[in-house]
Scaffold this motif. Sequence first.
Motif, PDB file in Angstrom:
ATOM      1  N   ASP A 191     -46.945  -4.165 -79.142  1.00 50.53           N
ATOM      2  CA  ASP A 191     -46.333  -3.043 -79.833  1.00 50.53           C
ATOM      3  C   ASP A 191     -44.843  -3.219 -80.086  1.00 50.53           C
ATOM      4  OD1 ASP A 191     -48.720  -1.649 -79.907  1.00 50.53           O
ATOM      5  OD2 ASP A 191     -48.401  -0.827 -77.904  1.00 50.53           O
ATOM      6  N   GLU A 192     -44.206  -4.187 -79.442  1.00 45.26           N
ATOM      7  CA  GLU A 192     -42.775  -4.350 -79.594  1.00 45.26           C
ATOM      8  C   GLU A 192     -42.446  -4.912 -80.972  1.00 45.26           C
ATOM      9  OE1 GLU A 192     -41.372  -6.776 -76.474  1.00 45.26           O
ATOM     10  OE2 GLU A 192     -42.001  -5.431 -74.885  1.00 45.26           O
ATOM     11  N   THR A 193     -41.303  -4.516 -81.528  1.00 44.55           N
ATOM     12  CA  THR A 193     -40.876  -5.007 -82.827  1.00 44.55           C
ATOM     13  C   THR A 193     -40.224  -6.362 -82.678  1.00 44.55           C
ATOM     14  OG1 THR A 193     -40.489  -2.751 -83.582  1.00 44.55           O
ATOM     15  CG2 THR A 193     -39.415  -4.510 -84.808  1.00 44.55           C
ATOM     16  N   SER A 194     -40.681  -7.329 -83.450  1.00 40.67           N
ATOM     17  CA  SER A 194     -40.119  -8.671 -83.384  1.00 40.67           C
ATOM     18  C   SER A 194     -38.947  -8.780 -84.343  1.00 40.67           C
ATOM     19  CB  SER A 194     -41.192  -9.703 -83.757  1.00 40.67           C
ATOM     20  OG  SER A 194     -40.647 -10.995 -83.781  1.00 40.67           O
ATOM     21  N   THR A 195     -37.751  -8.956 -83.817  1.00 35.08           N
ATOM     22  CA  THR A 195     -36.556  -9.038 -84.655  1.00 35.08           C
ATOM     23  C   THR A 195     -35.772 -10.318 -84.414  1.00 35.08           C
ATOM     24  OG1 THR A 195     -35.265  -7.825 -82.992  1.00 35.08           O
ATOM     25  CG2 THR A 195     -36.300  -6.533 -84.739  1.00 35.08           C
ATOM     26  N   SER A 196     -36.275 -11.190 -83.524  1.00 35.47           N
ATOM     27  CA  SER A 196     -35.535 -12.402 -83.214  1.00 35.47           C
ATOM     28  C   SER A 196     -35.635 -13.405 -84.343  1.00 35.47           C
ATOM     29  CB  SER A 196     -36.087 -13.030 -81.925  1.00 35.47           C
ATOM     30  OG  SER A 196     -37.456 -13.342 -82.078  1.00 35.47           O
ATOM     31  N   ALA A 197     -34.601 -14.193 -84.539  1.00 32.40           N
ATOM     32  CA  ALA A 197     -34.571 -15.196 -85.600  1.00 32.40           C
ATOM     33  C   ALA A 197     -35.198 -16.481 -85.101  1.00 32.40           C
ATOM     34  CB  ALA A 197     -33.128 -15.440 -86.039  1.00 32.40           C
ATOM     35  N   GLY A 198     -36.252 -16.942 -85.787  1.00 34.46           N
ATOM     36  CA  GLY A 198     -36.914 -18.162 -85.375  1.00 34.46           C
ATOM     37  C   GLY A 198     -36.084 -19.396 -85.660  1.00 34.46           C
ATOM     38  N   ASN A 199     -35.407 -19.432 -86.791  1.00 32.26           N
ATOM     39  CA  ASN A 199     -34.592 -20.573 -87.184  1.00 32.26           C
ATOM     40  C   ASN A 199     -33.374 -20.064 -87.936  1.00 32.26           C
ATOM     41  OD1 ASN A 199     -33.474 -22.957 -88.018  1.00 32.26           O
ATOM     42  ND2 ASN A 199     -35.279 -23.709 -89.109  1.00 32.26           N
ATOM     43  N   PRO A 200     -32.307 -19.674 -87.211  1.00 31.12           N
ATOM     44  CA  PRO A 200     -31.142 -19.057 -87.843  1.00 31.12           C
ATOM     45  C   PRO A 200     -30.401 -19.975 -88.802  1.00 31.12           C
ATOM     46  CG  PRO A 200     -30.708 -19.537 -85.534  1.00 31.12           C
ATOM     47  CD  PRO A 200     -32.172 -19.752 -85.746  1.00 31.12           C
ATOM     48  N   ASP A 201     -30.666 -21.267 -88.755  1.00 31.40           N
ATOM     49  CA  ASP A 201     -30.005 -22.196 -89.677  1.00 31.40           C
ATOM     50  C   ASP A 201     -30.804 -22.417 -90.961  1.00 31.40           C
ATOM     51  OD1 ASP A 201     -27.888 -22.653 -87.870  1.00 31.40           O
ATOM     52  OD2 ASP A 201     -29.108 -24.125 -86.780  1.00 31.40           O
ATOM     53  N   SER A 202     -32.003 -21.843 -91.024  1.00 37.43           N
ATOM     54  CA  SER A 202     -32.854 -22.068 -92.186  1.00 37.43           C
ATOM     55  C   SER A 202     -32.342 -21.316 -93.408  1.00 37.43           C
ATOM     56  CB  SER A 202     -34.290 -21.625 -91.890  1.00 37.43           C
ATOM     57  OG  SER A 202     -35.106 -21.776 -93.026  1.00 37.43           O
ATOM     58  N   LYS A 203     -32.401 -21.970 -94.562  1.00 39.99           N
ATOM     59  CA  LYS A 203     -32.070 -21.327 -95.832  1.00 39.99           C
ATOM     60  C   LYS A 203     -33.344 -21.163 -96.668  1.00 39.99           C
ATOM     61  CE  LYS A 203     -28.271 -20.726 -97.094  1.00 39.99           C
ATOM     62  NZ  LYS A 203     -27.365 -19.553 -96.983  1.00 39.99           N
ATOM     63  N   LYS A 204     -34.466 -21.064 -95.968  1.00 34.54           N
ATOM     64  CA  LYS A 204     -35.760 -20.988 -96.639  1.00 34.54           C
ATOM     65  C   LYS A 204     -36.514 -19.751 -96.151  1.00 34.54           C
ATOM     66  CE  LYS A 204     -38.000 -24.860 -96.835  1.00 34.54           C
ATOM     67  NZ  LYS A 204     -38.864 -26.003 -96.412  1.00 34.54           N
ATOM     68  N   ILE A 205     -37.065 -18.985 -97.087  1.00 33.88           N
ATOM     69  CA  ILE A 205     -37.839 -17.782 -96.781  1.00 33.88           C
ATOM     70  C   ILE A 205     -39.262 -17.981 -97.293  1.00 33.88           C
ATOM     71  CG2 ILE A 205     -38.097 -15.302 -97.194  1.00 33.88           C
ATOM     72  CD1 ILE A 205     -35.039 -15.232 -97.690  1.00 33.88           C
ATOM     73  N   GLY A 206     -40.239 -17.753 -96.430  1.00 35.24           N
ATOM     74  CA  GLY A 206     -41.635 -17.832 -96.833  1.00 35.24           C
ATOM     75  C   GLY A 206     -42.121 -16.502 -97.364  1.00 35.24           C
ATOM     76  N   ASP A 251     -33.481  -8.102 -96.349  1.00 32.87           N
ATOM     77  CA  ASP A 251     -33.864  -7.854 -94.956  1.00 32.87           C
ATOM     78  C   ASP A 251     -34.283  -9.145 -94.257  1.00 32.87           C
ATOM     79  OD1 ASP A 251     -33.290  -5.182 -95.171  1.00 32.87           O
ATOM     80  OD2 ASP A 251     -35.376  -4.540 -95.405  1.00 32.87           O
ATOM     81  N   ALA A 252     -34.941 -10.031 -94.982  1.00 31.00           N
ATOM     82  CA  ALA A 252     -35.319 -11.319 -94.398  1.00 31.00           C
ATOM     83  C   ALA A 252     -34.084 -12.102 -93.991  1.00 31.00           C
ATOM     84  CB  ALA A 252     -36.156 -12.118 -95.404  1.00 31.00           C
ATOM     85  N   ILE A 253     -33.083 -12.115 -94.845  1.00 30.44           N
ATOM     86  CA  ILE A 253     -31.841 -12.835 -94.538  1.00 30.44           C
ATOM     87  C   ILE A 253     -31.134 -12.201 -93.341  1.00 30.44           C
ATOM     88  CG2 ILE A 253     -29.537 -13.412 -95.416  1.00 30.44           C
ATOM     89  CD1 ILE A 253     -30.853 -13.616 -98.214  1.00 30.44           C
ATOM     90  N   THR A 254     -31.109 -10.871 -93.312  1.00 28.61           N
ATOM     91  CA  THR A 254     -30.508 -10.182 -92.169  1.00 28.61           C
ATOM     92  C   THR A 254     -31.231 -10.550 -90.878  1.00 28.61           C
ATOM     93  OG1 THR A 254     -29.796  -8.322 -93.546  1.00 28.61           O
ATOM     94  CG2 THR A 254     -29.978  -7.916 -91.180  1.00 28.61           C
ATOM     95  N   SER A 255     -32.556 -10.660 -90.949  1.00 29.24           N
ATOM     96  CA  SER A 255     -33.336 -11.032 -89.766  1.00 29.24           C
ATOM     97  C   SER A 255     -33.054 -12.465 -89.344  1.00 29.24           C
ATOM     98  CB  SER A 255     -34.830 -10.860 -90.065  1.00 29.24           C
ATOM     99  OG  SER A 255     -35.137  -9.521 -90.371  1.00 29.24           O
ATOM    100  N   ILE A 256     -32.944 -13.363 -90.311  1.00 34.75           N
ATOM    101  CA  ILE A 256     -32.653 -14.766 -90.016  1.00 34.75           C
ATOM    102  C   ILE A 256     -31.326 -14.902 -89.285  1.00 34.75           C
ATOM    103  CG2 ILE A 256     -32.058 -16.999 -91.065  1.00 34.75           C
ATOM    104  CD1 ILE A 256     -34.110 -16.323 -93.270  1.00 34.75           C
ATOM    105  N   GLY A 291     -29.678  -9.989 -87.358  1.00 33.58           N
ATOM    106  CA  GLY A 291     -29.427  -8.552 -87.476  1.00 33.58           C
ATOM    107  C   GLY A 291     -30.664  -7.703 -87.645  1.00 33.58           C
ATOM    108  N   GLY A 292     -31.838  -8.251 -87.352  1.00 33.96           N
ATOM    109  CA  GLY A 292     -33.079  -7.533 -87.582  1.00 33.96           C
ATOM    110  C   GLY A 292     -33.200  -6.222 -86.828  1.00 33.96           C
ATOM    111  N   ALA A 293     -32.582  -6.139 -85.663  1.00 31.95           N
ATOM    112  CA  ALA A 293     -32.682  -4.911 -84.860  1.00 31.95           C
ATOM    113  C   ALA A 293     -32.012  -3.724 -85.538  1.00 31.95           C
ATOM    114  CB  ALA A 293     -32.065  -5.139 -83.480  1.00 31.95           C
ATOM    115  N   ASN A 294     -31.147  -3.986 -86.495  1.00 28.38           N
ATOM    116  CA  ASN A 294     -30.430  -2.912 -87.188  1.00 28.38           C
ATOM    117  C   ASN A 294     -31.151  -2.420 -88.437  1.00 28.38           C
ATOM    118  OD1 ASN A 294     -28.214  -3.065 -85.355  1.00 28.38           O
ATOM    119  ND2 ASN A 294     -27.446  -4.862 -86.457  1.00 28.38           N
ATOM    120  N   ILE A 295     -32.301  -3.026 -88.767  1.00 24.30           N
ATOM    121  CA  ILE A 295     -33.055  -2.630 -89.956  1.00 24.30           C
ATOM    122  C   ILE A 295     -34.043  -1.531 -89.591  1.00 24.30           C
ATOM    123  CG2 ILE A 295     -34.640  -3.428 -91.751  1.00 24.30           C
ATOM    124  CD1 ILE A 295     -33.521  -6.252 -91.340  1.00 24.30           C
ATOM    125  N   PRO A 296     -34.125  -0.456 -90.376  1.00 24.66           N
ATOM    126  CA  PRO A 296     -35.103   0.599 -90.074  1.00 24.66           C
ATOM    127  C   PRO A 296     -36.523   0.059 -90.057  1.00 24.66           C
ATOM    128  CG  PRO A 296     -33.539   1.328 -91.756  1.00 24.66           C
ATOM    129  CD  PRO A 296     -33.307  -0.150 -91.564  1.00 24.66           C
TER     130      PRO A 296
END
Length: 333
Positions: free
Chosen positions: A35-50, A292-297, A300-305
């Motif tokens: 149930d927890e919200t996943s906001t951690s960045a898997g690869n903060p250096d990535s410039k690629k979004i799937g 929002d994807a970039i913010t998460s990378i 900053g994902g925890a700050n997104i509604p």
Amino acid sequence: MTKDVASGKRWARWITVATAFAASATLALTGCTTDETSTSAGNPDSKKIGVSMSFLNQFYAAAVEGMEDEAKKQGYDLVVLNANSNSSQQVSQMQNLVSQGVGAIIFAQLDAASGGASLGAANSANVPVVAIDQVPAAGNYVTYIGSDSVQMGQQACDFLLKTINGRGNIAIVQGVPGSSTQLQRTEGCDKVLTATPPVKVVSTTSANWDQNTAANVFANVLTANPDLNAVFAQNDDMALGAANAIDSANHAPIPMVTIDGFPAAYDAIEKGQITATISQKPYLMGQLAVRDAITSITGGGANIPKQQIQDAVLVTKDNVSEAREAKYYGTQG
């Protein structure tokens, strides 16, 4: 426009990519249900979004266009895959995207079978997920971007029943059974139907959001119910299919309200084939999803509604020109 027909060069490009990756993918259907919200960045250096899209239609074409434009503006690359309405294929795509080292994934769920398992692949790799249009059935995601499908279903059926003066026989054409939008749009419409006893639902069928399926299904509905007074189709593709069936039967137009706001639905409104559509704004949703994807990378994902509900607009013959000018669907109109 059906789910199987692409519109423009962008579609042709990512259909090819999706097919290539789907051929080599082999992820089992197992999911994450925490149930927890996943906001951690898997690869903060990535410039690629799937991007994992469930199928193709004008709505998703516009969303992808918004994603591509925003990604280019922000200096990011997109890897966009199409699941072709196949749950197993969508799950496999998520594993492929994770293996490519994307920093985040934008996800449009097909159904409950693909939802939890798809998010499980991303969650296991700590890749943040931004959900668009469909609320994931299970798993962790940073945010959901979409319209209020309960409200849209209620608004659509309220307008439809007013059009037939609150009495008569209606048919309902639903989307993929068990998908969040199918359930929510049904819930919204049911609120209106329950409060309007003189209206009788004489047919409820599923056409899986698909225009060709709806044309075939509705031909049978029309044969069984020649005195039908109104139609609620849960998306524009199915409404266009139903309208085709009505035309093919040389039947007079039947009041019909739908949801999504495809430019093709605007055309049908102008021709008198569709009465109204509740228009969403997929191009803007696509842009927001990338931001929002970039913010998460970048952490900053925890700050997104958790939910970001977007406005929708009732479009009729009285305001269809204004809806076109608003470009809710990007270059499609």
